[in-house]
Scaffold this motif. Structure first.
Motif, PDB file in Angstrom:
ATOM      1  N   VAL A  52      67.698  33.364 -32.043  1.00 28.18           N
ATOM      2  CA  VAL A  52      68.188  32.678 -30.840  1.00 28.18           C
ATOM      3  C   VAL A  52      69.705  32.717 -30.875  1.00 28.18           C
ATOM      4  O   VAL A  52      70.324  32.259 -31.842  1.00 28.18           O
ATOM      5  N   ALA A  53      70.312  33.265 -29.840  1.00 29.47           N
ATOM      6  CA  ALA A  53      71.772  33.326 -29.717  1.00 29.47           C
ATOM      7  C   ALA A  53      72.195  32.471 -28.534  1.00 29.47           C
ATOM      8  O   ALA A  53      71.717  32.667 -27.408  1.00 29.47           O
ATOM      9  N   LEU A  54      73.086  31.514 -28.786  1.00 26.77           N
ATOM     10  CA  LEU A  54      73.572  30.596 -27.759  1.00 26.77           C
ATOM     11  C   LEU A  54      75.091  30.671 -27.681  1.00 26.77           C
ATOM     12  O   LEU A  54      75.751  31.030 -28.668  1.00 26.77           O
ATOM     13  N   PRO A  55      75.669  30.324 -26.515  1.00 22.30           N
ATOM     14  CA  PRO A  55      77.133  30.345 -26.406  1.00 22.30           C
ATOM     15  C   PRO A  55      77.775  29.393 -27.400  1.00 22.30           C
ATOM     16  O   PRO A  55      77.336  28.252 -27.566  1.00 22.30           O
ATOM     17  N   ALA A  56      78.825  29.866 -28.060  1.00 26.89           N
ATOM     18  CA  ALA A  56      79.529  29.042 -29.048  1.00 26.89           C
ATOM     19  C   ALA A  56      80.569  28.173 -28.357  1.00 26.89           C
ATOM     20  O   ALA A  56      81.067  28.511 -27.275  1.00 26.89           O
ATOM     21  N   VAL A  57      80.896  27.051 -28.998  1.00 30.91           N
ATOM     22  CA  VAL A  57      81.954  26.178 -28.512  1.00 30.91           C
ATOM     23  C   VAL A  57      82.948  25.958 -29.643  1.00 30.91           C
ATOM     24  O   VAL A  57      82.619  26.105 -30.821  1.00 30.91           O
ATOM     25  N   SER A  58      84.159  25.605 -29.280  1.00 26.77           N
ATOM     26  CA  SER A  58      85.207  25.363 -30.268  1.00 26.77           C
ATOM     27  C   SER A  58      84.932  24.062 -31.006  1.00 26.77           C
ATOM     28  O   SER A  58      84.673  23.031 -30.376  1.00 26.77           O
ATOM     29  N   PRO A  59      84.974  24.052 -32.333  1.00 23.54           N
ATOM     30  CA  PRO A  59      84.731  22.805 -33.067  1.00 23.54           C
ATOM     31  C   PRO A  59      85.729  21.708 -32.743  1.00 23.54           C
ATOM     32  O   PRO A  59      85.414  20.523 -32.801  1.00 23.54           O
ATOM     33  N   SER A  60      86.960  22.079 -32.371  1.00 23.96           N
ATOM     34  CA  SER A  60      88.001  21.069 -32.138  1.00 23.96           C
ATOM     35  C   SER A  60      87.934  20.472 -30.744  1.00 23.96           C
ATOM     36  O   SER A  60      88.109  19.289 -30.542  1.00 23.96           O
ATOM     37  N   THR A  61      87.651  21.334 -29.762  1.00 23.40           N
ATOM     38  CA  THR A  61      87.633  20.877 -28.376  1.00 23.40           C
ATOM     39  C   THR A  61      86.269  20.669 -27.809  1.00 23.40           C
ATOM     40  O   THR A  61      86.089  19.964 -26.815  1.00 23.40           O
ATOM     41  N   GLY A  62      85.268  21.318 -28.417  1.00 23.68           N
ATOM     42  CA  GLY A  62      83.913  21.206 -27.883  1.00 23.68           C
ATOM     43  C   GLY A  62      83.722  21.953 -26.595  1.00 23.68           C
ATOM     44  O   GLY A  62      82.845  21.633 -25.809  1.00 23.68           O
ATOM     45  N   THR A  63      84.573  22.954 -26.330  1.00 25.63           N
ATOM     46  CA  THR A  63      84.478  23.742 -25.108  1.00 25.63           C
ATOM     47  C   THR A  63      84.164  25.180 -25.464  1.00 25.63           C
ATOM     48  O   THR A  63      84.498  25.646 -26.547  1.00 25.63           O
ATOM     49  N   PRO A  64      83.492  25.931 -24.561  1.00 24.62           N
ATOM     50  CA  PRO A  64      83.183  27.322 -24.845  1.00 24.62           C
ATOM     51  C   PRO A  64      84.434  28.150 -25.033  1.00 24.62           C
ATOM     52  O   PRO A  64      85.448  27.892 -24.432  1.00 24.62           O
TER      53      PRO A  64
END
Length: 384
Positions: A372-384
């Protein structure tokens, strides 16, 4: 007291007054434009002639002796020019109407085919295609987009029909078993009611699991969930801990590993996805000594959750069908917790609802690998 009608279940129509057809409007537009252009051209010609024609001119004899008469040149020219100009305008009007009607018909012919396809689709005929010929233009793009929409609708309707038929069959089976058990118990009052009750409990539990799975699929399709940052590695650990007793009961070893994988989605649905993957890997495994490995990782722009298990050898063709509802890759499943055939179907639906991709492939030594591959988000901002 009754509430307002459900607008989503009613066909909304708008009463409109009859008006001119688009073809007639285009025809009048073409003819009107041609008339305006003709008037401007004739006006320009008339103004050009006025610059070089005097208002009055003296008439002379051949011997160049003045006759004393004055001839109104502009008035005479107007008398000659006006009828000719009127005839030209009349010709332009007729030509504009006839030519505009023909041109408008040719221009709107693709819309006629699209409208006919729309009417057929409204009455349930989704197999019809416009297949508009010619070079690529706005009408061709519209027709191709409409054909693509019809193809997707036809595939979706066919999928829903298969799903409904399979769901009806799967729900009918436990109900039929329950009815048969009750009939046997009624016919033999001295039968062991404890055994009957145990079997009824098992059959009803399976029916409840199936119903809950169907409801979950319905909710996921609507995408009515709140998104927030979720770490797939934590979900993998939670799912394996929850299913560890089941794995130990059937002699399956659970292994987890990988890096933190932060994505954006519903924690509950993504946990359900992970649990289904681990559960499916446990029950579709070797009779003894099986292994399930769940890993997480990060790719450019995506996070990955992979579940691998040992088991029977599967062909790529069979593996590709396992995400369809009520499909099972092998009959060698444990009688308890055997599932309802919706495990990977739910995984696929949740993945697509989170804008991800799902890959199912057989392992060379037997078993299955689900990624399963899902869009990643930034650990610091929580945004894609």
């Amino acid at each position: 007291m009754t509430g307002p009608p459900n607008a989503s279940s009613e066909e909304r129509t708008v009463d409109r007054q009859p008006g001119l057809s688009v073809r007639l409007k285009l025809t009048l537009s073409y003819a009107g434009f041609l008339m305006v252009a003709g008037l401007l051209l004739l006006g320009a010609v008339w103004l050009f002639l006025l610059r070089y024609v005097p208002n009055r001119a003296m008439l002379y004899n051949p011997d160049d002796s003045p006759t004393g008469g004055v001839f109104p040149v502009r008035s005479a020219l107007l008398e000659v020019f006006a009828p000719k100009a009127a005839a030209v305008l009349a010709f332009l009007l007729v030509f504009g109407l006839v030519g505009g009607w023909i041109l408008a018909g040719r221009m709107l012919a693709p819309l006629t085919r699209i409208a006919e396809a729309t009417r057929l689709a409204t009455h349930g005929s989704l197999s019809h295609r416009i297949l508009l010929p010619g070079h690529k233009d706005e009408f061709r793009e519209l027709a191709d987009a409409f054909d693509a929409m019809l193809a997707r609708l036809e595939a979706h309707v066919a999928e829903q029909q298969r799903f409904a038929a399979n769901a009806s069959h799967e729900l009918r089976t436990p109900l039929a078993i329950s009815k048969a058990l009750l009939d046997v118990a009624r016919a033999d009052p001295h039968a062991d009611t404890g055994e009957v009750m145990a079997r009824l409990h098992s059959v009803n539990a399976r029916a409840i699991d199936l119903t809950e799975a169907l409801l979950l699929l319905s909710r996921v399709h609507q995408r009515s969930f709140t998104r927030e940052p979720v770490d797939l590695s934590l979900l993998a650990e939670e799912a394996t801990e929850e299913l560890l007793p089941l794995a130990e009961k059937h002699g399956v070893t659970l292994e987890t590993g990988g890096d933190a994988a932060l994505t954006d989605g519903s924690p509950a649905l993504l946990l359900q996805l992970t649990t289904n993957l681990v559960h499916n890997a446990i029950i579709h495994n070797l009779p003894e000594g099986g292994t399930v490995r769940v890993t997480t990782g990060v790719r450019p722009g995506a996070v990955v959750l992979t579940a691998e298990n040992t088991g029977d050898r599967l062909t790529p063709e069979l593996a590709a069908t396992l995400t369809e509802p009520f499909q099972r890759g092998t009959e060698r499943v444990h009688t308890d917790h055997a599932g309802v055939g919706l495990g990977l179907a739910i995984v696929k639906t949740i993945t697509h609802a989170h804008d991800g991709t799902l890959a199912v492939a057989p392992r060379p030594g037997g078993g299955l690998r689900v990624t399963v591959a899902l869009p990643a988000v930034s650990p610091s901002t929580g945004t894609p």
